[in-house]
Design an enzyme around this catalytic site. Structure first.
Site, PDB file in Angstrom:
ATOM      1  N   GLY A 179      28.247  15.247  22.640  1.00  0.00           N
ATOM      2  CA  GLY A 179      27.885  16.510  23.283  1.00  0.00           C
ATOM      3  C   GLY A 179      27.400  16.368  24.717  1.00  0.00           C
ATOM      4  O   GLY A 179      26.795  17.283  25.268  1.00  0.00           O
TER       5      GLY A 179
ATOM      6  N   HIS B 123      25.798  11.427   9.892  1.00  0.00           N
ATOM      7  CA  HIS B 123      25.996  11.835  11.282  1.00  0.00           C
ATOM      8  C   HIS B 123      24.688  11.643  12.040  1.00  0.00           C
ATOM      9  O   HIS B 123      23.607  11.823  11.479  1.00  0.00           O
ATOM     10  CB  HIS B 123      26.436  13.308  11.337  1.00  0.00           C
ATOM     11  CG  HIS B 123      26.901  13.714  12.697  1.00  0.00           C
ATOM     12  ND1 HIS B 123      26.016  14.029  13.708  1.00  0.00           N
ATOM     13  CD2 HIS B 123      28.140  13.807  13.236  1.00  0.00           C
ATOM     14  CE1 HIS B 123      26.711  14.313  14.800  1.00  0.00           C
ATOM     15  NE2 HIS B 123      28.000  14.180  14.540  1.00  0.00           N
TER      16      HIS B 123
ATOM     17  N   LYS C 193      30.118  21.533  13.156  1.00  0.00           N
ATOM     18  CA  LYS C 193      28.642  21.591  13.166  1.00  0.00           C
ATOM     19  C   LYS C 193      28.170  22.992  12.762  1.00  0.00           C
ATOM     20  O   LYS C 193      28.838  23.639  11.953  1.00  0.00           O
ATOM     21  CB  LYS C 193      28.114  21.150  14.537  1.00  0.00           C
ATOM     22  CG  LYS C 193      28.723  19.792  14.954  1.00  0.00           C
ATOM     23  CD  LYS C 193      28.067  19.154  16.125  1.00  0.00           C
ATOM     24  CE  LYS C 193      28.754  17.824  16.404  1.00  0.00           C
ATOM     25  NZ  LYS C 193      28.126  17.075  17.477  1.00  0.00           N
TER      26      LYS C 193
ATOM     27  N   ASN D 267      34.669  18.371  13.568  1.00  0.00           N
ATOM     28  CA  ASN D 267      33.324  18.662  13.051  1.00  0.00           C
ATOM     29  C   ASN D 267      32.792  19.898  13.768  1.00  0.00           C
ATOM     30  O   ASN D 267      32.408  19.820  14.938  1.00  0.00           O
ATOM     31  CB  ASN D 267      32.415  17.443  13.289  1.00  0.00           C
ATOM     32  CG  ASN D 267      30.988  17.700  12.811  1.00  0.00           C
ATOM     33  OD1 ASN D 267      30.701  18.741  12.187  1.00  0.00           O
ATOM     34  ND2 ASN D 267      30.096  16.771  13.093  1.00  0.00           N
TER      35      ASN D 267
ATOM     36  N   SER E 253      32.259  13.343  22.698  1.00  0.00           N
ATOM     37  CA  SER E 253      32.873  13.981  23.871  1.00  0.00           C
ATOM     38  C   SER E 253      34.383  13.725  23.964  1.00  0.00           C
ATOM     39  O   SER E 253      34.931  13.522  25.050  1.00  0.00           O
ATOM     40  CB  SER E 253      32.168  13.544  25.162  1.00  0.00           C
ATOM     41  OG  SER E 253      30.809  13.951  25.133  1.00  0.00           O
TER      42      SER E 253
ATOM     43  N   GLU F   1      30.324   6.716  16.445  1.00  0.00           N
ATOM     44  CA  GLU F   1      29.891   7.821  17.297  1.00  0.00           C
ATOM     45  C   GLU F   1      28.614   7.422  18.036  1.00  0.00           C
ATOM     46  O   GLU F   1      27.500   7.622  17.517  1.00  0.00           O
ATOM     47  CB  GLU F   1      29.597   9.063  16.448  1.00  0.00           C
ATOM     48  CG  GLU F   1      30.803   9.629  15.755  1.00  0.00           C
ATOM     49  CD  GLU F   1      30.687  11.145  15.583  1.00  0.00           C
ATOM     50  OE1 GLU F   1      31.603  11.842  16.038  1.00  0.00           O
ATOM     51  OE2 GLU F   1      29.681  11.612  15.038  1.00  0.00           O
TER      52      GLU F   1
ATOM     53  N   GLU G 232      23.169  13.418  14.037  1.00  0.00           N
ATOM     54  CA  GLU G 232      22.266  14.585  14.020  1.00  0.00           C
ATOM     55  C   GLU G 232      21.484  14.622  12.708  1.00  0.00           C
ATOM     56  O   GLU G 232      20.335  15.062  12.681  1.00  0.00           O
ATOM     57  CB  GLU G 232      23.085  15.865  14.261  1.00  0.00           C
ATOM     58  CG  GLU G 232      23.503  15.963  15.721  1.00  0.00           C
ATOM     59  CD  GLU G 232      24.856  16.615  15.965  1.00  0.00           C
ATOM     60  OE1 GLU G 232      25.341  17.350  15.095  1.00  0.00           O
ATOM     61  OE2 GLU G 232      25.424  16.364  17.054  1.00  0.00           O
TER      62      GLU G 232
HETATM   63  P1  13P Z   1      31.228  16.204  20.580  1.00  0.00           P
HETATM   64  O1  13P Z   1      32.713  16.013  20.481  1.00  0.00           O
HETATM   65  O2  13P Z   1      30.841  17.639  20.807  1.00  0.00           O
HETATM   66  O3  13P Z   1      30.604  15.237  21.524  1.00  0.00           O
HETATM   67  O4  13P Z   1      30.623  15.851  19.124  1.00  0.00           O
HETATM   68  C1  13P Z   1      31.042  14.701  18.483  1.00  0.00           C
HETATM   69  C2  13P Z   1      30.496  14.670  17.112  1.00  0.00           C
HETATM   70  O5  13P Z   1      29.289  14.615  16.921  1.00  0.00           O
HETATM   71  C3  13P Z   1      31.438  14.734  16.001  1.00  0.00           C
HETATM   72  O6  13P Z   1      30.850  14.444  14.785  1.00  0.00           O
END
Ligand code: 13P
Length: 251
Positions: A168, A90, A7, A5, A208, A162, A92
């Site tokens: 992150g 997601h 983003k 992903n 992460s 997740e 976010e």
């Molecule tokens: P990170 O791997 O940067 O923590 O992000 C995970 C994520 O949100 C994948 O959709």
């Protein structure tokens, strides 16, 4: 299954260069499906560029209506032919853009209607975890996201666990945490659609994920793959995660 992903990162040009580089590093393994989720802007270019046996593509988001007066949005109908998968719900999207389970459910249905496979993301916040609400949150998000689908439609979908506190932050969940959450999610699907369907749903872990910790999840019972964010933007690291999946799949 390994889904990167990206983003809101990489311009169209950068994405194209990156995929070119990635293609030379990621070996095609028959036991690992590799999916890239670039920005929507890069999808037309990358859909022509990628060799579909090596990489599949996913949308990071879309709106659930098929067409109409929805300024700034794109639909699953418009994504058809460009992507095989769509990330839906997601954290976010849930927490920054205020999406609720009813929006997410409508998107899951729109994806299925247009033959895109949903990658439904679920996971608790740090606050919910501390309050002991993880099981309830996962239950509500799974039930909320999958309601109104037929068993046949659910059989092909992907669910990503997740935990929001792990995204992150470098504070990745322990394999034991992931094993428990994945069990709970599968039990929930079983409760709704039966054992065979629950066994066929693929469940990923994201939060992460790195080349260093990938194997620990890939060998965790019930985990079918990973959804890295930050580490999917580093070609060496992402290809190492794909290799780890290949090795884990052989065992
Ligand atoms: P990170 O791997 O940067 O923590 O992000 C995970 C994520 O949100 C994948 O959709």
């Amino acid at each position: 299954m390994i889904v990167g992903n990206w983003k809101m990162n990489l311009t169209i040009h950068e994405a194209s260069l990156y995929v070119h580089k990635l293609a030379s590093k990621v070996k095609g393994h028959r036991n690992v499906e590799v999916v890239l989720a670039p920005s929507l802007l890069s999808l037309p270019t990358l859909s022509l560029q990628v060799e579909r046996r090596q990489f599949k593509l996913a949308a990071q988001n879309f709106y659930w209506q098929d067409e109409g007066a929805f300024t700034g949005e794109i639909s699953a109908h418009q994504l058809r032919g460009l992507v095989e998968y769509a990330i839906i719900g997601h954290s976010e999207r849930r927490h920054i853009f205020g999406e609720h389970d009813k929006d997410i459910r409508a998107k899951v249905q729109a994806a299925v209607r247009h033959s895109l496979t949903p990658i439904l993301c679920v996971g608790e916040t740090a606050h919910e975890r501390t309050a002991g609400e993880t099981n309830g949150v996962l239950h509500d998000q799974v039930v909320g996201g999958l309601a109104n689908l037929t068993a046949e439609e659910v059989a092909g979908i992907v669910i990503a666990y997740e935990p929001v506190w792990a995204i992150g932050t470098g504070n990745n969940a322990t394999p034991a945490d992931v094993e428990n959450a994945v069990k709970l999610i599968r039990r929930q699907v079983e409760h709704l659609y039966g054992g065979d369907i629950a066994a066929s749903v693929r469940i990923l872990y994201g939060g992460s994920v790195s080349a260093d910790n990938a194997s620990s999840y890939l060998t965790t019972p019930g985990v079918d793959g990973l959804l890295p964010g930050g580490s999917s933007l580093k070609a060496d690291e992402f290809s190492a995660i794909v290799e780890a999946a290949h090795k884990a799949g052989k065992k």
